[in-house]
Enzyme design. Structure first.
Site, PDB file in Angstrom:
ATOM      1  N   HIS A  59       0.797  -1.272   0.055  1.00  0.00           N
ATOM      2  CA  HIS A  59      -0.081  -0.142   0.121  1.00  0.00           C
ATOM      3  C   HIS A  59       0.706   1.130   0.175  1.00  0.00           C
ATOM      4  O   HIS A  59       0.692   2.166  -0.959  1.00  0.00           O
ATOM      5  CB  HIS A  59      -1.014   0.039   1.264  1.00  0.00           C
ATOM      6  CG  HIS A  59      -1.649   1.310   1.439  1.00  0.00           C
ATOM      7  ND1 HIS A  59      -1.595   1.927   2.509  1.00  0.00           N
ATOM      8  CD2 HIS A  59      -2.451   2.047   0.631  1.00  0.00           C
ATOM      9  CE1 HIS A  59      -2.230   2.963   2.625  1.00  0.00           C
ATOM     10  NE2 HIS A  59      -2.965   3.164   1.322  1.00  0.00           N
ATOM     11  N   SER A 276      -6.482   4.315  20.820  1.00  0.00           N
ATOM     12  CA  SER A 276      -6.750   3.572  19.538  1.00  0.00           C
ATOM     13  C   SER A 276      -7.480   4.795  18.549  1.00  0.00           C
ATOM     14  O   SER A 276      -8.026   5.840  19.237  1.00  0.00           O
ATOM     15  CB  SER A 276      -8.099   2.436  19.689  1.00  0.00           C
ATOM     16  OG  SER A 276      -8.762   2.226  18.456  1.00  0.00           O
ATOM     17  N   ASP A 625       4.882   2.640  -6.396  1.00  0.00           N
ATOM     18  CA  ASP A 625       4.063   1.993  -5.343  1.00  0.00           C
ATOM     19  C   ASP A 625       4.067   2.575  -3.833  1.00  0.00           C
ATOM     20  O   ASP A 625       3.588   1.781  -2.840  1.00  0.00           O
ATOM     21  CB  ASP A 625       4.709   0.393  -5.302  1.00  0.00           C
ATOM     22  CG  ASP A 625       6.027   0.274  -4.766  1.00  0.00           C
ATOM     23  OD1 ASP A 625       6.727   1.265  -4.310  1.00  0.00           O
ATOM     24  OD2 ASP A 625       6.689  -0.663  -5.076  1.00  0.00           O
ATOM     25  N   THR A 630      -2.023   4.482  -5.010  1.00  0.00           N
ATOM     26  CA  THR A 630      -1.665   3.265  -5.710  1.00  0.00           C
ATOM     27  C   THR A 630      -1.873   1.938  -4.776  1.00  0.00           C
ATOM     28  O   THR A 630      -1.650   2.091  -3.718  1.00  0.00           O
ATOM     29  CB  THR A 630      -0.185   3.230  -6.539  1.00  0.00           C
ATOM     30  OG1 THR A 630       0.663   3.139  -5.400  1.00  0.00           O
ATOM     31  CG2 THR A 630      -0.139   4.617  -7.119  1.00  0.00           C
TER      32      THR A 630
END
Length: 693
Positions: A59, A276, A625, A630
């Site tokens: 990712h 969190s 990438d 992308t």
């Protein structure tokens, strides 16, 4: 003249932890950034503990961001690194320091003035620890990942060193709301001082802005406490998650503001243990997808960072100082001043049963009969301990996948509760099946940069644990010109969690993963109080026992690439599923190629895919990438006649700002011969397509 510190006779004039005083504009600063992306295929990710969560593409790439601060004479310097990793194992710190010593000699950069920290992404490849715990989900030691991480961190420091230049450092703080939530409010509310604070997580962002002598921005380091877990257990592509995305976004923004070309932004972590990003509910970061939640979290952190960047007017002035000490933690004696119960020795180390529940907010294991809050006190009432439940936990919480090769019954029978750990029921001890899960040699380190002090935590410290430690250190510095103390989370080694005694007593996930027992925080408070007094008084502290280098002791290794295959009439890089002819903003472009295995070449400082744009008749790189728009996705071919075959997919989610024009997607890879073992490069490209925005 000599003083006694922590039982050691220390000379007043020593230079192991030397300090120097500088005036404003007398700093020298440098920044560096280097690729630490590990295997993008077939290695278990580390963080959630899912052995089935193996890497399948990218990712975003993972990066090491390094910052060096020295006095004007460059006699004294500090190195701070923030890396896109789950944690910094002790072996990584050892490997980096060894490489620095080989290049610069034994005194310029050492374990004492180099602080390595992790952003705590849970979707990077594991297997890079020299202890067992962080290797379990990878089913062994991945040497190629370890090497990529160590070399990348080293290279980022070298780059920062080569760019040292006169400059200034500005410090700003601000409150950032709606970005973190306490994922375990029950243990937090048990703290006797919980009502003393407005918020149940640390909402303060502390930021340093580094500029050169012409006031051109070189970099930013900020600390904000939040778990870097916007992406969950279903994620397979490597990612820096919300912290990594925030770094990218701020670096792009700063370039538009006229920052230096090497501008580097680190979104480091702090006392994140119970904080969190999933503020809308369990595994819910308020987005329509995990990627959208990631961007929401990143954009909030970036917006606050931009505000602090623009308002930065307070210069750091004063001393540059550091201290470092190894402590063999099991058996370390904590005085009654810090325990409140008299002199107590730290426990030998154990993992509690509630650890196998996972964080029910961020990453639950969902094992029947397992829950947060499993305690000796409620055993026989809320749960019953037996070998069947132990086997269910081993099989259901794949982090312990390596243990499945051994008899769970034998491990269960050999495991006894430690009264020192009460009320923790021991699931496994720190050493199990002849292997140490965690290091017993904990590194404690403190940096002083003017009025700011960084306190290194070799683990995940909860909100209240961090608050108490910061207050203790700040009090000990009273009258010495220090007004800001920040916990630098996940630094130099990984040892689980650091909770308060009250939180430990509740035995939720964080307490069960506080390896060394209920007085862990008390020990930290004692050690850092002594370290503070040493710094204030200008004396050194004992180095402590040096941990052994375990790099040659790894016995279970991740299986590497055997060979890559294709059918006789196919070629590597051949387009399998091509792109369409035209797209617009919001569309996803996709092309699939016959590929080799990504572990054949990690493409360090390079890319597996490029989105290329035709400009004046020539193809130019538009995206790689590493870009947020992308995806590089790797999958195995499931055809029976091509079991060693694989596919590489390149995706581009077209943004609103993409220029209209002609594009193509290109793939770069390497394949391994099953006959000779030779690794060869290849490439492939899609048909061209148009984008109309």
């Amino acid at each position: 003249m000599k003083k006694i510190i922590n039982g050691y006779v220390i000379a007043l004039i020593v230079f192991i932890g030397a300090s120097s005083t500088v005036k404003a504009s007398d700093w020298r600063v440098g920044v560096g950034k280097y690729d630490i992306t590990g295997p993008a295929a077939d290695v278990g990710m580390v963080g959630y503990g899912e052995t089935g969560q193996t890497t399948k593409g990218i990712h975003t790439r993972l990066w090491s961001r390094a910052f060096i601060i020295s006095d004007s004479s460059e006699n004294e310097r500090l190195v701070f690194v923030s890396a896109d990793l789950q944690g910094i194992p002790q072996g990584v710190k050892q490997g980096v320091v060894d490489k620095l010593k080989n290049l610069y000699g034994n005194s310029k950069y050492t374990e004492k003035n180099v602080m390595l920290t992790a952003t705590h992404t849970h979707v990077g490849p594991g297997g890079y620890d020299h202890y067992v715990m962080l290797n379990m989900s990878a089913l062994g030691y991945a040497e190629d990942n370890y090497d990529a991480i160590v070399d990348g961190i080293f290279q980022s420091i070298v780059e920062a060193d080569s760019g040292l230049t006169p400059g200034d450092i500005f410090i700003e703080q601000g409150i950032l709301l709606d970005t973190s939530i306490n994922r375990n409010p029950d243990p937090y509310s048990a703290n006797t001082d919980a009502s003393d604070y407005q918020y149940d997580t640390n909402k303060t962002m502390t930021q340093l802005k580094l500029v050169d002598a012409n006031n051109k921005a070189l970099g930013v380091i900020n600390w904000f406490a939040v778990h870097n877990v916007s992406l969950g257990t279903g994620q397979r592509q490597l990612s820096g998650d919300n912290k990594g995305a925030a770094s990218q976004l701020l670096e792009s923004w700063a370039a538009e503001q006229g920052a230096a070309s090497q501008f580097t932004a680190a979104f480091a972590n702090s006392n994140l243990g119970d904080a969190s990003p999933n503020i809308c509910g369990p595994r819910d970061g308020c987005g329509n997808s995990e990627y959208e939640s990631l961007l929401l979290s990143a954009e909030k952190q970036v917006a606050k960072a931009q505000s602090l960047y623009q308002s930065a007017t307070v210069k750091l002035e004063g001393g540059l100082d550091y201290r470092h000490q190894y402590i063999y933690f099991p058996g370390y004696t904590v005085e009654g001043e810090f325990t409140g119960e008299g002199q107590i020795d730290i426990c030998e180390g154990a993992v509690g049963w509630s650890f196998t529940a996972g964080s029910t907010w961020d990453g639950p294991s969902n094992i029947d009969g397992i829950f947060e809050g499993m305690s000796v006190e409620n055993e026989g009432v809320d749960w019953d301990r037996d070998v069947g439940l132990f086997e269910s936990a081993i099989n259901g919480y794949p982090l312990f996948g390596l243990m499945s090769a051994f008899s769970a019954a034998a491990v269960y029978e050999d495991t006894q509760d430690d009264p020192c750990q009460y009320p923790k029921p021991t699931f496994v001890e720190r050493e199990v099946i002849g292997q140490a899960l965690y290091t017993p040699y904990l590194p404690f380190q403190m940096f002083r940069i003017g009025s700011l002090v960084l306190v290194a935590a070799p683990g995940e410290m909860t909100t209240m644990a961090g608050r108490r430690l910061e207050a203790e250190v700040l009090s000990a510095f009273e009258g010495s010109g220090v007004n800001t103390v920040v916990i630098a989370g996940l630094a130099n080694a990984y040892s689980g969690y650091i909770t308060t005694p009250e939180e430990f007593d509740r035995q939720h996930y964080e307490g069960a993963h506080t390896i060394y027992g209920p007085n862990t925080l008390a020990a930290y408070r004692q050690i850092y109080t002594e370290m503070t007094h040493a710094m204030v008084n200008g004396v050194d502290i004992a180095a402590g026992p040096t941990p052994k280098d375990l790099s040659d002791d790894q016995i279970i290794n991740v299986i590497g690439v055997v060979y890559d295959d294709k059918r006789l009439w196919e070629s590597f890089g051949q387009v399998w599923d091509d792109v369409g002819t035209s797209y617009s903003a919001g569309d996803t472009v996709s092309v699939t190629f016959r590929s080799g295995h990504p572990r054949n070449d990690l493409k360090t400082e390079s890319t597996f895919i490029e989105v290329q744009r035709k400009v004046n008749g020539s193809w130019e790189t538009y995206l790689t990438d590493d870009d947020l728009e992308t995806r590089f996705i790797w999958t195995r071919d499931t055809a029976i006649d091509c079991m060693a075959c694989s596919f590489a997919e390149g995706q581009w989610i077209i943004g609103d700002d993409a220029p209209s024009g002609t594009y193509r997607i290109k793939h770069f890879g390497n394949w391994k011969s099953g006959w000779t073992g030779k690794i060869s490069s290849y490439s492939g490209k899609s048909s061209s397509f148009t984008v109309s925005n």
